[in-house]
Design a protein around this motif. Structure first.
Motif, PDB file in Angstrom:
ATOM      1  N   ASP A 182       0.722  -1.352  -0.072  1.00  0.00           N
ATOM      2  CA  ASP A 182      -0.134  -0.385  -0.359  1.00  0.00           C
ATOM      3  C   ASP A 182       1.051   1.502   0.136  1.00  0.00           C
ATOM      4  O   ASP A 182       1.839   1.520   0.952  1.00  0.00           O
ATOM      5  CB  ASP A 182      -0.555  -0.137   1.526  1.00  0.00           C
ATOM      6  N   TYR A 213      -4.247   9.238   0.939  1.00  0.00           N
ATOM      7  CA  TYR A 213      -4.511   7.336   1.263  1.00  0.00           C
ATOM      8  C   TYR A 213      -5.053   7.230   2.477  1.00  0.00           C
ATOM      9  O   TYR A 213      -5.661   6.295   2.298  1.00  0.00           O
ATOM     10  CB  TYR A 213      -3.515   7.331   0.114  1.00  0.00           C
ATOM     11  N   ARG A 255      -8.493   7.116   2.628  1.00  0.00           N
ATOM     12  CA  ARG A 255      -9.137   6.837   1.662  1.00  0.00           C
ATOM     13  C   ARG A 255     -10.126   7.372   0.386  1.00  0.00           C
ATOM     14  O   ARG A 255     -10.548   6.922   0.564  1.00  0.00           O
ATOM     15  CB  ARG A 255     -10.010   5.539   2.045  1.00  0.00           C
ATOM     16  N   TYR A 256      -9.328   8.441   0.111  1.00  0.00           N
ATOM     17  CA  TYR A 256     -10.293   9.212  -0.765  1.00  0.00           C
ATOM     18  C   TYR A 256      -9.968   8.851  -1.639  1.00  0.00           C
ATOM     19  O   TYR A 256     -10.788   9.192  -2.671  1.00  0.00           O
ATOM     20  CB  TYR A 256     -10.292  10.720  -0.578  1.00  0.00           C
ATOM     21  N   ASP A 257      -9.282   7.989  -2.007  1.00  0.00           N
ATOM     22  CA  ASP A 257      -9.293   7.732  -3.467  1.00  0.00           C
ATOM     23  C   ASP A 257     -10.215   6.558  -4.015  1.00  0.00           C
ATOM     24  O   ASP A 257     -10.216   6.634  -5.041  1.00  0.00           O
ATOM     25  CB  ASP A 257      -7.830   6.823  -3.385  1.00  0.00           C
ATOM     26  N   ARG A 258     -10.418   5.744  -2.939  1.00  0.00           N
ATOM     27  CA  ARG A 258     -11.487   4.522  -3.183  1.00  0.00           C
ATOM     28  C   ARG A 258     -13.275   5.291  -2.951  1.00  0.00           C
ATOM     29  O   ARG A 258     -13.248   4.723  -3.145  1.00  0.00           O
ATOM     30  CB  ARG A 258     -11.308   3.517  -1.420  1.00  0.00           C
ATOM     31  N   TYR A 304     -11.000  14.234  -4.171  1.00  0.00           N
ATOM     32  CA  TYR A 304      -9.997  13.675  -4.261  1.00  0.00           C
ATOM     33  C   TYR A 304      -9.010  14.181  -5.339  1.00  0.00           C
ATOM     34  O   TYR A 304      -7.753  14.481  -5.055  1.00  0.00           O
ATOM     35  CB  TYR A 304      -9.790  12.430  -4.155  1.00  0.00           C
ATOM     36  N   ARG A 310     -14.150  12.911   6.678  1.00  0.00           N
ATOM     37  CA  ARG A 310     -13.314  11.808   6.906  1.00  0.00           C
ATOM     38  C   ARG A 310     -13.971  11.691   8.422  1.00  0.00           C
ATOM     39  O   ARG A 310     -15.316  10.660   8.555  1.00  0.00           O
ATOM     40  CB  ARG A 310     -12.635  11.351   6.493  1.00  0.00           C
ATOM     41  N   TRP A 363     -12.892   5.803  12.349  1.00  0.00           N
ATOM     42  CA  TRP A 363     -12.011   5.618  11.155  1.00  0.00           C
ATOM     43  C   TRP A 363     -10.870   6.573  11.478  1.00  0.00           C
ATOM     44  O   TRP A 363      -9.706   5.897  10.976  1.00  0.00           O
ATOM     45  CB  TRP A 363     -12.506   5.300   9.735  1.00  0.00           C
ATOM     46  N   ARG A 396      -6.225   1.799  11.166  1.00  0.00           N
ATOM     47  CA  ARG A 396      -6.021   0.919   9.854  1.00  0.00           C
ATOM     48  C   ARG A 396      -6.078  -0.114   9.162  1.00  0.00           C
ATOM     49  O   ARG A 396      -6.488  -0.573   8.735  1.00  0.00           O
ATOM     50  CB  ARG A 396      -4.882   1.916   8.802  1.00  0.00           C
ATOM     51  N   ASN A 409      -8.800  -2.446   8.015  1.00  0.00           N
ATOM     52  CA  ASN A 409      -8.303  -3.088   7.084  1.00  0.00           C
ATOM     53  C   ASN A 409      -8.242  -4.816   6.804  1.00  0.00           C
ATOM     54  O   ASN A 409      -9.448  -6.075   5.998  1.00  0.00           O
ATOM     55  CB  ASN A 409      -6.778  -3.288   6.246  1.00  0.00           C
ATOM     56  N   GLU A 446     -12.077  -5.274   7.523  1.00  0.00           N
ATOM     57  CA  GLU A 446     -12.452  -5.491   5.588  1.00  0.00           C
ATOM     58  C   GLU A 446     -12.903  -6.261   4.676  1.00  0.00           C
ATOM     59  O   GLU A 446     -13.804  -7.152   4.286  1.00  0.00           O
ATOM     60  CB  GLU A 446     -12.077  -4.514   4.931  1.00  0.00           C
TER      61      GLU A 446
END
Length: 873
Positions: free
Chosen positions: A231, A288, A291-294, A300, A347, A354, A408, A412, A415
């Motif tokens: 990552d 990142y 997790r704004y990319d996801r 983002y 967020r 989170w 985190r 992960n 998830e």
């Protein structure tokens, strides 16, 4: 369990107490460092100072001594500014010389000894260009007692330049100081006794050593995480740590402990660019990490654009002088904090758990990032704490970040487990949870349990008319309704750690497992309550449907002692329940023999096609006018190596579902034509051969070419071939299928509409389709005279087909009465057990050889005449 929870709480409390003690000790240490600085509050010294700003940077010493423009000011209140200028400072120290008046440790320290009394004047600024100290004496010329050099032999002089002030015996000493800097404007000047100065240096080194240790540990920790998880967020954090390390090494001067003078000169020269790197890495890490990319959030994209802008300005700043660089960076810094705070708070608002540790890590970071620049810009009073605020902030931030990264990683992993345990679309537990529970029961030696599959009635038809979101909402409602029904029923076992009892299966159904020994309720009443619960929530687009659920049950059996087989068995029983009145049934071994695993069956089918493991049976067709055999229908049969005879009703749908039907059809056509050629040669009969074709065959791209090649190889005329197409698939709306039918007719092949009367085609569709033959289903032919409605339907079908110019075949003739009745209706061809059952090719050949010229007994005059080609228009 209680003891374990108590131990956990005690351990947590002890760790918290230890951490609090460390924090308190550290705070006391920092406070003691500031107390070692001599001032008028903690000593008997009187300290007076004044300053003069030399904007030309070239005023000589004599002019300064005669200058009367000095402005009185406290030593650390001199208004240093971000500008290229020098500062001259006059320092006056007054102190008692009577030993009886000595009250402070500082005075005791310098008054003891041989009479050589010293103080240390330290400039808390490692980036000074000029630091010169003169001792003034009314009787002699100024004496230069210290000058900072570019390369000092004493390492500490590079980090915290200092001069040793000799105190005379008269109780007052005067000094002239010249300072000029190339970095931050503020230049704190501090006084210590030699002993306190050594302690100050030692404590500073210890703190910086701790800082390096923490950063090193975190960098290695993140590097390990990167190699384990791949990552990029960990690499970004390492970049942030290295930038912070380079920046603070330059600002504090502690880098001289680790780097050469050349390296430190580079760090000092590019200190503003290091500031840019720090905020770039921090912004990217924030994006990142959170997790704004996801999330595909609009922030983002714009944050990346902002990062590119900052990077461009950082590179551009390299072409500017140091003063302009600093002004550019500090003008951008507030905007950077606004962007990052928005990202964090946005967020945090969505998911506090989170982002909580990351939010906490920013509190000291923001405090340090605000306090230290204000101190460096001379906007806030200097102290050891405020002067090193950013260093302390980084240390605290890194500590909180360790918790944030741990959280985190935990999330992960959670998830990943959630993806395995829950469907991502409807968030209901997956079958894997039930598999695990059943396997656990089996491992514990428990056998008295039942798997129950709940399949909403007719849902596979309804879902064709609704969108995916409505499907998801429906199953979520059913899940909640059944969960509340089972909540206090201990017989229904929990399958997840969250005490959930149902799972969602991929075939649009739900499943549970019950412990029969705990179930005190009659199973019929239990299932009736399930069906009622499903019925209560059967709303589709606000339409209340009178539907419940099909329920299949599978008890544990030594023959099927795996979780997968039990769930499959319960699903098979749920499908079988569609044919029962009460809509529920148990699985039996007989069901297993007739409904084997579809996947395994598909594997065996594919192998059977390759090894020609099938067989063709023939059932003769009789011309009702001549009683001659005019053809035969080829019927595929499969004797499975382990399952024995498998009905076409089972394996044909599997072949269609798994895309094997085209290969299977070509095998049937080639085998049928090969046998037809051999039959003609052995018997002299040149009759027709009927072959069943799937609707999916008609839409295959190379179907016509493949059929043409087979016909050419077999040396059988296309006019002797009939393709029977089932009416259960409507072809009227499929242009490709119609084009294929027309191409087959052009080849000379006769197209027959099979099973007429049981499918979906209307009379108007039949008139539009290019068929040449119609085959009445056995349902309307068997015992046709025993039921008047059946007789009327059969007669109407025959007359309608003849009126449309179609050849008519009646299958299911089981008696001479059936034959005579259909003959009277005008039917052309008969097929059924009255003549012969389907038989293997060898038996069929033998059966034909026992006929007289291909004619069965009680023949009539006439002959079989194929129907003319029908105009598709």
């Amino acid at each position: 369990m209680i003891f374990s929870e108590f131990s956990k709480r005690i351990s947590t409390a002890l760790i918290a107490i230890i951490l609090l003690a460390i924090v308190v000790s550290f705070a006391g240490l920092v406070h003691n460092i500031d107390q070692k600085n001599i001032n008028e509050l903690n000593s008997d010294f009187t300290i007076n100072s004044s300053y003069y700003i030399d904007k030309t940077n070239n005023t000589d010493l004599n002019n300064i001594l005669s200058n009367t423009d000095f402005i009185a000011s406290k030593l650390n209140n001199i208004p240093y500014a971000l500008a290229q200028q020098s500062y001259w400072i006059k320092l006056f120290l007054h102190y008692p010389i009577d030993k009886t008046s000595i009250t402070t440790s500082a005075q005791k320290s310098f008054i003891q000894g041989s009479g050589n009394k010293q103080l240390i004047l330290m400039a808390e600024h490692s980036m000074l260009d000029t630091f010169i100290v003169y001792q003034l004496n009314a009787l002699t010329a100024p004496e230069k007692i210290y000058q900072k050099r570019a390369k000092s032999k004493e390492l500490s002089q590079n980090i915290y330049p200092y001069a040793r002030l000799q105190l005379n015996q008269f109780g007052h000493s005067e000094y002239l100081i010249k300072v000029k800097n190339s970095g931050p404007p503020n230049i704190p000047l501090l006084l210590f006794t030699p002993q306190d100065f050594e302690q100050r240096v030692l404590l500073s080194q210890l703190i910086y050593g701790a800082f390096i240790g923490i950063l090193l540990i975190m960098a290695i920790y993140n590097l390990v995480l990167f190699f384990a998880d791949k990552d990029k967020v960990y690499l970004l954090y390492i970049g942030y740590l290295l930038s912070a390390f380079a920046l603070l090494s330059s600002l504090t001067g502690y880098g001289y402990f680790l780097f050469s003078d050349q390296v430190m000169q580079l760090l000092n020269k590019y200190i503003i660019f290091t500031h840019f790197l720090l905020i770039i890495f921090l912004l990217l890490f924030t994006l990142y990490f959170l997790r704004y990319d996801r999330l595909k959030h609009w922030a983002y994209k714009y944050s990346l654009i902002f990062t590119i802008v900052i990077s461009s300005l950082g590179l551009y700043s390299l072409s500017l002088d140091e003063l302009t660089q600093a002004k550019l960076f500090f003008s951008l810094q507030p905007l950077f904090y606004i962007v990052v705070l928005f990202l964090i708070l946005n967020r945090l608002k969505r998911d506090f758990l989170w982002a909580r540790f990351y939010f906490l890590s920013w509190l000291p970071l923001l405090a340090g990032a605000i306090i230290q620049p204000l101190v460096l810009l001379n906007q806030l009073e200097y102290s050891f704490l405020t002067g090193n605020a950013f260093l302390f902030a980084i240390m605290i931030e890194v500590t909180f970040m360790a918790f944030a990264l741990a959280e985190r990683i935990r999330r992960n992993e959670q998830e990943k487990l959630t993806m395995v345990a829950y469907h991502q679309s409807n968030h209901l537990p997956r079958q894997t949870n039930l598999d695990h529970k059943i396997s656990q029961l089996i491992a514990e030696g428990k056998q008295n349990f039942t798997v129950i599959v709940i399949k909403p009635e007719q849902f596979h038809r309804i879902e064709l008319y609704i969108n995916e979101q409505i499907c998801i909402q429906f199953f979520q409602k059913v899940y909640l309704k059944l969960s509340s029904l089972f909540r206090f029923n201990d017989a229904v076992l929990n399958i997840t750690e969250q005490f959930e009892k149902l799972c969602y299966l991929e075939n649009s159904s739900l499943a549970i497992v019950i412990d029969n020994s705990l179930n005190e309720q009659d199973i019929a009443l239990f299932i009736n309550s399930i069906q009622q619960a499903v019925r209560d929530v059967f709303y589709i687009k606000d339409l209340k449907l009178p539907l419940s659920a099909y329920v299949g049950l599978a008890k544990f059996s030594a023959h099927d002692s795996s979780s997968t087989s039990m769930i499959n068995n319960a699903s098979i029983a749920a499908n079988k329940a569609e044919l029962t009145q009460n809509k529920w049934t148990y699985f039996t071994q007989k069901d297993n023999q007739s409904s084997p695993s579809s996947i395994q069956l598909a594997i065996d089918l594919q192998q059977a096609i390759t090894t020609q493991g099938f067989e063709l049976f023939h059932q003769p067709q009789i011309d009702l006018k001549t009683n001659k055999v005019c053809g035969s229908e080829c019927l595929i049969r499969w004797h499975h190596p382990t399952l024995g005879h498998v009905s076409p009703d089972i394996f044909i749908p599997v072949a269609e579902d798994f895309g094997l039907i085209p290969s299977l059809t070509l095998w049937v056509v080639e085998t049928a034509l090969s046998q037809q050629a051999a039959l003609t040669q052995n018997t002299g009969l040149n009759h027709m051969v009927s072959i069943n074709i799937s609707g999916k065959d008609l839409i295959q791209a190379n179907f016509i070419d493949d059929i043409t090649k087979i016909i050419n190889r077999s040396d059988i005329k296309a006019e002797k071939i009939i393709f029977e197409l089932t009416e259960s698939v409507s072809f009227a709306q499929n242009n490709i299928a119609i084009e294929t039918i027309e191409s087959l007719i052009k080849l000379g092949i006769t197209i027959s509409l099979d099973d007429f009367g049981t499918g979906y085609a209307s009379m108007s569709q039949i008139n539009q389709l290019p068929f040449q033959e119609l085959k009445i289903d056995r349902e309307f032919v068997e015992n046709v005279c025993s039921n008047n409605k059946r007789k009327v339907i059969a007669e109407a079908a025959v007359k309608m087909a003849k009126g449309l110019g179609l050849e008519v075949v009646a299958e299911g003739i089981n008696s001479s009465l059936d034959e005579e009745t259909l003959r009277c209706f005008g039917c052309d061809i008969g097929q059924g057990y009255y003549y012969a059952k389907p038989m293997s090719y060898e038996r069929y050949l033998s059966w034909l050889n026992h006929l007289s010229n291909g004619q069965i007994p009680a023949s009539l005059e006439g002959e079989y005449i194929p129907a003319p080609l029908k105009d598709a228009n």
